[in-house]
Design an enzyme around this catalytic site. Sequence first.
Site, PDB file in Angstrom:
ATOM      1  N   ARG A 106       0.842  -1.183   0.000  1.00 45.17           N
ATOM      2  CA  ARG A 106       0.000   0.000   0.000  1.00 45.17           C
ATOM      3  C   ARG A 106       0.884   1.243   0.000  1.00 45.17           C
ATOM      4  O   ARG A 106       1.704   1.409   0.906  1.00 45.17           O
ATOM      5  CB  ARG A 106      -0.872  -0.027   1.270  1.00 45.17           C
ATOM      6  CG  ARG A 106      -2.140   0.726   1.131  1.00 45.17           C
ATOM      7  CD  ARG A 106      -3.163   0.342   2.157  1.00 45.17           C
ATOM      8  NE  ARG A 106      -2.675   0.159   3.519  1.00 45.17           N
ATOM      9  CZ  ARG A 106      -3.395   0.446   4.585  1.00 45.17           C
ATOM     10  NH1 ARG A 106      -4.602   0.928   4.445  1.00 45.17           N
ATOM     11  NH2 ARG A 106      -2.933   0.233   5.790  1.00 45.17           N
ATOM     12  N   THR A 110      -0.861   7.505  -0.959  1.00 43.95           N
ATOM     13  CA  THR A 110      -2.158   7.435  -1.659  1.00 43.95           C
ATOM     14  C   THR A 110      -3.051   6.327  -1.119  1.00 43.95           C
ATOM     15  O   THR A 110      -4.249   6.294  -1.416  1.00 43.95           O
ATOM     16  CB  THR A 110      -1.929   7.155  -3.154  1.00 43.95           C
ATOM     17  OG1 THR A 110      -1.301   5.866  -3.271  1.00 43.95           O
ATOM     18  CG2 THR A 110      -1.044   8.206  -3.794  1.00 43.95           C
ATOM     19  N   ASP A 202      -1.428  -3.777  12.810  1.00 44.95           N
ATOM     20  CA  ASP A 202      -0.905  -4.252  11.530  1.00 44.95           C
ATOM     21  C   ASP A 202      -0.801  -5.776  11.570  1.00 44.95           C
ATOM     22  O   ASP A 202       0.010  -6.335  12.309  1.00 44.95           O
ATOM     23  CB  ASP A 202       0.469  -3.623  11.268  1.00 44.95           C
ATOM     24  CG  ASP A 202       0.973  -3.962   9.877  1.00 44.95           C
ATOM     25  OD1 ASP A 202       1.111  -5.171   9.565  1.00 44.95           O
ATOM     26  OD2 ASP A 202       1.200  -3.033   9.084  1.00 44.95           O
ATOM     27  N   ASP A 205       2.732  -7.278  10.730  1.00 39.33           N
ATOM     28  CA  ASP A 205       3.710  -7.079  11.803  1.00 39.33           C
ATOM     29  C   ASP A 205       3.421  -7.996  12.986  1.00 39.33           C
ATOM     30  O   ASP A 205       4.339  -8.567  13.584  1.00 39.33           O
ATOM     31  CB  ASP A 205       3.692  -5.621  12.277  1.00 39.33           C
ATOM     32  CG  ASP A 205       4.472  -4.707  11.336  1.00 39.33           C
ATOM     33  OD1 ASP A 205       5.245  -5.231  10.510  1.00 39.33           O
ATOM     34  OD2 ASP A 205       4.297  -3.484  11.429  1.00 39.33           O
TER      35      ASP A 205
HETATM   36  N1  URA Z   1      -3.798  -3.589   7.295  1.00 41.27           N
HETATM   37  C1  URA Z   1      -3.545  -4.003   8.548  1.00 41.27           C
HETATM   38  O1  URA Z   1      -2.684  -4.842   8.779  1.00 41.27           O
HETATM   39  N2  URA Z   1      -4.276  -3.469   9.563  1.00 41.27           N
HETATM   40  C2  URA Z   1      -5.238  -2.563   9.358  1.00 41.27           C
HETATM   41  O2  URA Z   1      -5.880  -2.144  10.323  1.00 41.27           O
HETATM   42  C3  URA Z   1      -5.489  -2.131   8.039  1.00 41.27           C
HETATM   43  C4  URA Z   1      -4.756  -2.663   7.021  1.00 41.27           C
END
Ligand code: URA
Length: 211
Positions: A106, A110, A202, A205
């Site tokens: 991502r 943007t 995330d 992570d």
């Molecule tokens: N990707 C993630 O890992 N967590 C989110 O909250 C949104 C996108």
Amino acid sequence: MLSEPVIEIRHPLMQHKLTLMRSKETTTDNFRRLLREISQMLAYEVTRDLPLENIQIETPVATIDAPAISGKKLCVISILRAGNGILDGMLDLLPNARVGHIGLYRDPETLEPVEYYFKVPEDIADRLVIVVDPMLATGNSAAAAISRLKLRGAVSIKFVCLLAAPEGIKVMQAAHPDVSILTASIDQCLNEHGYIVPGLGDAGDRLFGTK
Ligand code: URA
């Protein structure tokens, strides 16, 4: 065109495990194990409508016509990298499925998806394709991945995620109304950084212990 349904699974076991995953106290090893376990349940649900045909078998006692899965073979497509956390649990239940990977990151400015890897089975047009990514956030990555799969010939597609934001569902339904969405929870919204609220942070992570 009417959209395929969005199915939120409200099974107590799944909700309990999801609560543990959401907690910021949950360690990487537990997070990984919980995602695998929930993904097994998601695999169970997403295959609920697979067609059956009777095949003749002999039990130690009698000969019978017994149900077996028929129709299209399966293919699970993991959207890298967090999709691999769902993939593992899916393959526990669907060991014969073929596997593909799509790498999208991502753009932090943007929030648009940029593709860096694409490898899927040749015969994807003949398979039921299950696309997996734990977080349906903006929906841009999932929609872009599915567009690429359709270009490669995929016609029968389902999307499976752990958490879905209403914003992501809207984007997916606008881009791909023919694709059903299965999730463990529809959360409240996205925050200004594109994270799902309340979410779990995330997913990549937390799954891989990176930061
Ligand atoms: N990707 C993630 O890992 N967590 C989110 O909250 C949104 C996108």
